[in-house]
Design a protein around this motif. Structure first.
Motif, PDB file in Angstrom:
ATOM      1  N   ALA A 176       0.964  -1.273  -0.144  1.00  0.00           N
ATOM      2  CA  ALA A 176       0.165   0.697  -0.061  1.00  0.00           C
ATOM      3  C   ALA A 176       1.584   1.374  -0.005  1.00  0.00           C
ATOM      4  O   ALA A 176       0.722   2.204  -0.811  1.00  0.00           O
ATOM      5  CB  ALA A 176      -0.955   0.123   1.366  1.00  0.00           C
ATOM      6  N   ALA A 177       1.963   1.360   0.764  1.00  0.00           N
ATOM      7  CA  ALA A 177       2.699   2.635   0.891  1.00  0.00           C
ATOM      8  C   ALA A 177       3.559   3.032   0.285  1.00  0.00           C
ATOM      9  O   ALA A 177       3.551   3.900  -0.713  1.00  0.00           O
ATOM     10  CB  ALA A 177       3.445   2.573   2.373  1.00  0.00           C
ATOM     11  N   LEU A 178       3.964   1.576  -0.756  1.00  0.00           N
ATOM     12  CA  LEU A 178       4.990   1.789  -1.861  1.00  0.00           C
ATOM     13  C   LEU A 178       3.860   1.882  -3.056  1.00  0.00           C
ATOM     14  O   LEU A 178       4.119   2.392  -3.918  1.00  0.00           O
ATOM     15  CB  LEU A 178       5.583  -0.144  -2.467  1.00  0.00           C
ATOM     16  CG  LEU A 178       6.041   0.458  -3.680  1.00  0.00           C
ATOM     17  CD1 LEU A 178       7.418   0.709  -3.593  1.00  0.00           C
ATOM     18  CD2 LEU A 178       6.641  -1.637  -4.152  1.00  0.00           C
ATOM     19  N   GLU A 179       2.907   1.637  -3.302  1.00  0.00           N
ATOM     20  CA  GLU A 179       1.581   2.573  -4.625  1.00  0.00           C
ATOM     21  C   GLU A 179       2.122   3.884  -3.979  1.00  0.00           C
ATOM     22  O   GLU A 179       1.916   4.548  -5.230  1.00  0.00           O
ATOM     23  CB  GLU A 179       0.746   1.794  -4.469  1.00  0.00           C
ATOM     24  CG  GLU A 179      -0.957   2.446  -5.026  1.00  0.00           C
ATOM     25  CD  GLU A 179      -0.551   0.786  -6.061  1.00  0.00           C
ATOM     26  OE1 GLU A 179      -1.519   1.023  -7.241  1.00  0.00           O
ATOM     27  OE2 GLU A 179       0.341   0.412  -5.979  1.00  0.00           O
ATOM     28  N   VAL A 180       1.562   4.450  -3.262  1.00  0.00           N
ATOM     29  CA  VAL A 180       1.665   5.712  -2.987  1.00  0.00           C
ATOM     30  C   VAL A 180       3.452   6.786  -3.662  1.00  0.00           C
ATOM     31  O   VAL A 180       3.002   7.113  -4.024  1.00  0.00           O
ATOM     32  CB  VAL A 180       1.785   6.133  -1.605  1.00  0.00           C
ATOM     33  CG1 VAL A 180       1.836   7.881  -1.559  1.00  0.00           C
ATOM     34  CG2 VAL A 180       0.181   6.129  -0.853  1.00  0.00           C
ATOM     35  N   SER A 181       4.218   5.756  -3.195  1.00  0.00           N
ATOM     36  CA  SER A 181       6.053   5.697  -3.313  1.00  0.00           C
ATOM     37  C   SER A 181       5.175   6.294  -4.915  1.00  0.00           C
ATOM     38  O   SER A 181       6.893   7.301  -5.917  1.00  0.00           O
ATOM     39  CB  SER A 181       6.990   5.227  -2.953  1.00  0.00           C
ATOM     40  OG  SER A 181       7.018   5.488  -1.077  1.00  0.00           O
ATOM     41  N   ASN A 182       5.167   5.016  -5.968  1.00  0.00           N
ATOM     42  CA  ASN A 182       5.174   5.530  -7.111  1.00  0.00           C
ATOM     43  C   ASN A 182       4.414   5.900  -7.775  1.00  0.00           C
ATOM     44  O   ASN A 182       4.066   5.815  -9.146  1.00  0.00           O
ATOM     45  CB  ASN A 182       4.776   4.025  -7.402  1.00  0.00           C
ATOM     46  CG  ASN A 182       6.174   2.524  -7.342  1.00  0.00           C
ATOM     47  OD1 ASN A 182       6.899   3.069  -7.198  1.00  0.00           O
ATOM     48  ND2 ASN A 182       5.535   0.942  -6.940  1.00  0.00           N
ATOM     49  N   GLY A 183       3.511   6.700  -7.534  1.00  0.00           N
ATOM     50  CA  GLY A 183       2.442   7.802  -7.662  1.00  0.00           C
ATOM     51  C   GLY A 183       1.813   7.079  -8.260  1.00  0.00           C
ATOM     52  O   GLY A 183       0.836   7.362  -9.186  1.00  0.00           O
ATOM     53  N   LYS A 184       1.466   5.316  -7.891  1.00  0.00           N
ATOM     54  CA  LYS A 184      -0.686   5.197  -8.649  1.00  0.00           C
ATOM     55  C   LYS A 184      -1.359   5.437  -7.405  1.00  0.00           C
ATOM     56  O   LYS A 184      -2.496   5.191  -8.127  1.00  0.00           O
ATOM     57  CB  LYS A 184       0.771   3.431  -8.506  1.00  0.00           C
ATOM     58  CG  LYS A 184       0.640   3.479  -9.410  1.00  0.00           C
ATOM     59  CD  LYS A 184       1.553   1.947  -9.549  1.00  0.00           C
ATOM     60  CE  LYS A 184       2.368   1.120 -10.617  1.00  0.00           C
ATOM     61  NZ  LYS A 184       3.105  -0.125 -10.350  1.00  0.00           N
ATOM     62  N   ALA A 185      -1.011   5.745  -6.280  1.00  0.00           N
ATOM     63  CA  ALA A 185      -2.036   6.169  -4.923  1.00  0.00           C
ATOM     64  C   ALA A 185      -1.522   7.215  -5.296  1.00  0.00           C
ATOM     65  O   ALA A 185      -0.141   7.766  -4.621  1.00  0.00           O
ATOM     66  CB  ALA A 185      -2.458   4.591  -4.397  1.00  0.00           C
ATOM     67  N   ASP A 186      -2.509   8.398  -4.503  1.00  0.00           N
ATOM     68  CA  ASP A 186      -1.953   9.988  -4.584  1.00  0.00           C
ATOM     69  C   ASP A 186      -2.031   9.537  -2.529  1.00  0.00           C
ATOM     70  O   ASP A 186      -0.885  10.581  -1.855  1.00  0.00           O
ATOM     71  CB  ASP A 186      -3.448  11.043  -4.600  1.00  0.00           C
ATOM     72  CG  ASP A 186      -3.743  10.935  -5.634  1.00  0.00           C
ATOM     73  OD1 ASP A 186      -3.247  11.138  -6.310  1.00  0.00           O
ATOM     74  OD2 ASP A 186      -4.777  10.998  -6.195  1.00  0.00           O
ATOM     75  N   ALA A 187      -2.685   8.414  -1.551  1.00  0.00           N
ATOM     76  CA  ALA A 187      -2.709   9.115  -0.640  1.00  0.00           C
ATOM     77  C   ALA A 187      -2.174   7.710   0.275  1.00  0.00           C
ATOM     78  O   ALA A 187      -3.670   6.456  -0.295  1.00  0.00           O
ATOM     79  CB  ALA A 187      -3.383   9.789   0.337  1.00  0.00           C
ATOM     80  N   PHE A 188      -1.757   7.202   1.563  1.00  0.00           N
ATOM     81  CA  PHE A 188      -2.305   6.319   2.155  1.00  0.00           C
ATOM     82  C   PHE A 188      -2.743   6.033   3.741  1.00  0.00           C
ATOM     83  O   PHE A 188      -1.755   7.059   4.443  1.00  0.00           O
ATOM     84  CB  PHE A 188      -0.626   5.461   2.275  1.00  0.00           C
ATOM     85  CG  PHE A 188      -0.689   3.636   3.213  1.00  0.00           C
ATOM     86  CD1 PHE A 188      -1.482   3.307   2.383  1.00  0.00           C
ATOM     87  CD2 PHE A 188       0.399   3.267   3.956  1.00  0.00           C
ATOM     88  CE1 PHE A 188      -1.888   1.795   3.916  1.00  0.00           C
ATOM     89  CE2 PHE A 188       0.196   2.428   4.581  1.00  0.00           C
ATOM     90  CZ  PHE A 188      -0.835   1.845   4.238  1.00  0.00           C
ATOM     91  N   VAL A 189      -4.048   5.325   3.911  1.00  0.00           N
ATOM     92  CA  VAL A 189      -4.307   6.118   5.571  1.00  0.00           C
ATOM     93  C   VAL A 189      -3.955   5.035   5.884  1.00  0.00           C
ATOM     94  O   VAL A 189      -4.327   3.669   6.133  1.00  0.00           O
ATOM     95  CB  VAL A 189      -6.061   6.240   5.371  1.00  0.00           C
ATOM     96  CG1 VAL A 189      -6.736   6.428   6.569  1.00  0.00           C
ATOM     97  CG2 VAL A 189      -6.380   7.367   4.085  1.00  0.00           C
ATOM     98  N   TYR A 190      -3.093   5.844   7.323  1.00  0.00           N
ATOM     99  CA  TYR A 190      -2.725   4.415   8.117  1.00  0.00           C
ATOM    100  C   TYR A 190      -2.299   5.259   9.554  1.00  0.00           C
ATOM    101  O   TYR A 190      -2.385   5.817   9.967  1.00  0.00           O
ATOM    102  CB  TYR A 190      -1.431   3.372   7.012  1.00  0.00           C
ATOM    103  CG  TYR A 190      -1.404   1.889   8.205  1.00  0.00           C
ATOM    104  CD1 TYR A 190      -1.763   1.283   8.285  1.00  0.00           C
ATOM    105  CD2 TYR A 190       0.091   1.448   8.547  1.00  0.00           C
ATOM    106  CE1 TYR A 190      -1.653  -0.011   8.577  1.00  0.00           C
ATOM    107  CE2 TYR A 190       0.153   0.063   9.004  1.00  0.00           C
ATOM    108  CZ  TYR A 190      -0.399  -0.422   9.077  1.00  0.00           C
ATOM    109  OH  TYR A 190      -0.765  -1.821   9.582  1.00  0.00           O
ATOM    110  N   ASP A 191      -1.288   3.600  10.386  1.00  0.00           N
ATOM    111  CA  ASP A 191      -1.039   4.086  11.608  1.00  0.00           C
ATOM    112  C   ASP A 191       0.353   5.330  11.957  1.00  0.00           C
ATOM    113  O   ASP A 191       0.820   5.347  10.560  1.00  0.00           O
ATOM    114  CB  ASP A 191      -0.964   3.122  12.575  1.00  0.00           C
ATOM    115  CG  ASP A 191      -2.113   2.197  12.885  1.00  0.00           C
ATOM    116  OD1 ASP A 191      -3.240   2.290  12.385  1.00  0.00           O
ATOM    117  OD2 ASP A 191      -1.273   0.925  13.286  1.00  0.00           O
TER     118      ASP A 191
END
Length: 264
Positions: A176-191
């Protein structure tokens, strides 16, 4: 009847005398020359065991600073989480400084200080949106894609607070976090703790909006009825938050990744 009254009065008198003679936690710390702190090593970045066998982390630093302030030895008491409250209640340590969430159920057994840090869900943001998105509220738009991890409170928070955004769900936190780093997602909601560490490791790729938007306060725990010690700890927290010490320690563990080499 008179003898019964006299016996009752004697019992009350003995109880009062015993209570008066019993040392408080502060007095015991002063006499023993050590502050015994319970925690469960393994909760990054609060308490961890370094490669050299030493305990390090945010809570460890706070405890060491507290012991130094009152001129006693800091004694770490690494304790399994399921036995940490019993350890406190049976006097195996003086205080729990272990990233413990303040809950009503726990508060039935121990007393808590004021929250010394609030965690909860925070936002790991792709760096291209830095300055454009400044709050979780800005992401509540169909044009944004939010990464979440299956089975976590992050999904619950995303559904509740960001109903208009698209959600992509992943099996692992890393994916999930890598998806944000790669620009495939805009944000990650997590602890917050995970997001803080990940952001420190991946500067330039992600930005951490570190104001949690769900409320999970952490406090130091002490035995019930220990008003003097509770007052002492709250005053200590007020002092270090006011003089900049707290911010310095917080930034060391939550906004830097330099310590990771000591545990990996």
């Amino acid at each position: 009847m008179k003898k019964m009254i006299q016996a009752a009065a004697l019992a009350v008198s003995l109880f009062a005398a015993t209570s008066t003679m019993a040392d408080t936690t502060l007095q015991n710390i002063s006499k023993s020359g050590e502050l015994r702190v319970c925690f469960d090593a393994g909760y990054m970045p609060f308490e961890m065991k370094a490669k050299n066998g030493e305990f390090i982390g945010f809570d460890i630093d706070l405890g060491q600073m507290l012991a130094k302030a009152i001129d006693v030895k800091f004694t770490p008491v690494n304790t399994s989480w399921d036995g940490i409250i019993p350890a406190l209640l049976t006097n195996k340590c003086d205080v729990i400084m272990g990233g413990m969430t303040i809950t009503a159920k726990r508060n039935m057994q121990v007393n808590f200080t004021q929250p010394y840090v609030v965690i909860g869900q925070s936002i790991l943001l792709n760096s291209k949106l830095a300055g454009t998105v400044t709050s979780y509220r800005d992401l509540n738009d169909a044009k944004y894609t939010i990464a979440t991890k299956l089975g976590t409170t992050g999904i619950v928070a995303a559904e509740r607070f960001l109903p208009n955004a698209k959600k992509n769900k992943f099996e692992t936190t890393a994916d999930a976090a890598l998806e944000v780093s790669n620009g495939k997602a805009d944000a990650f909601v997590y602890d917050l703790p995970f997001n803080a560490i990940y952001a420190a490791q991946n500067k330039g790729q992600v930005v951490h909006l570190d104001q949690p938007f769900t409320f999970e306060p952490l406090g130091f725990a002490v035995r019930q009825g220990d008003a003097d010690f509770l007052n002492f700890l709250n005053n200590y927290l007020n002092q270090i938050k006011g003089d900049g010490t707290y911010d310095r320690i917080y930034n060391k563990w939550f906004k830097s990744a330099s310590w990771l080499s000591k545990v990996q």
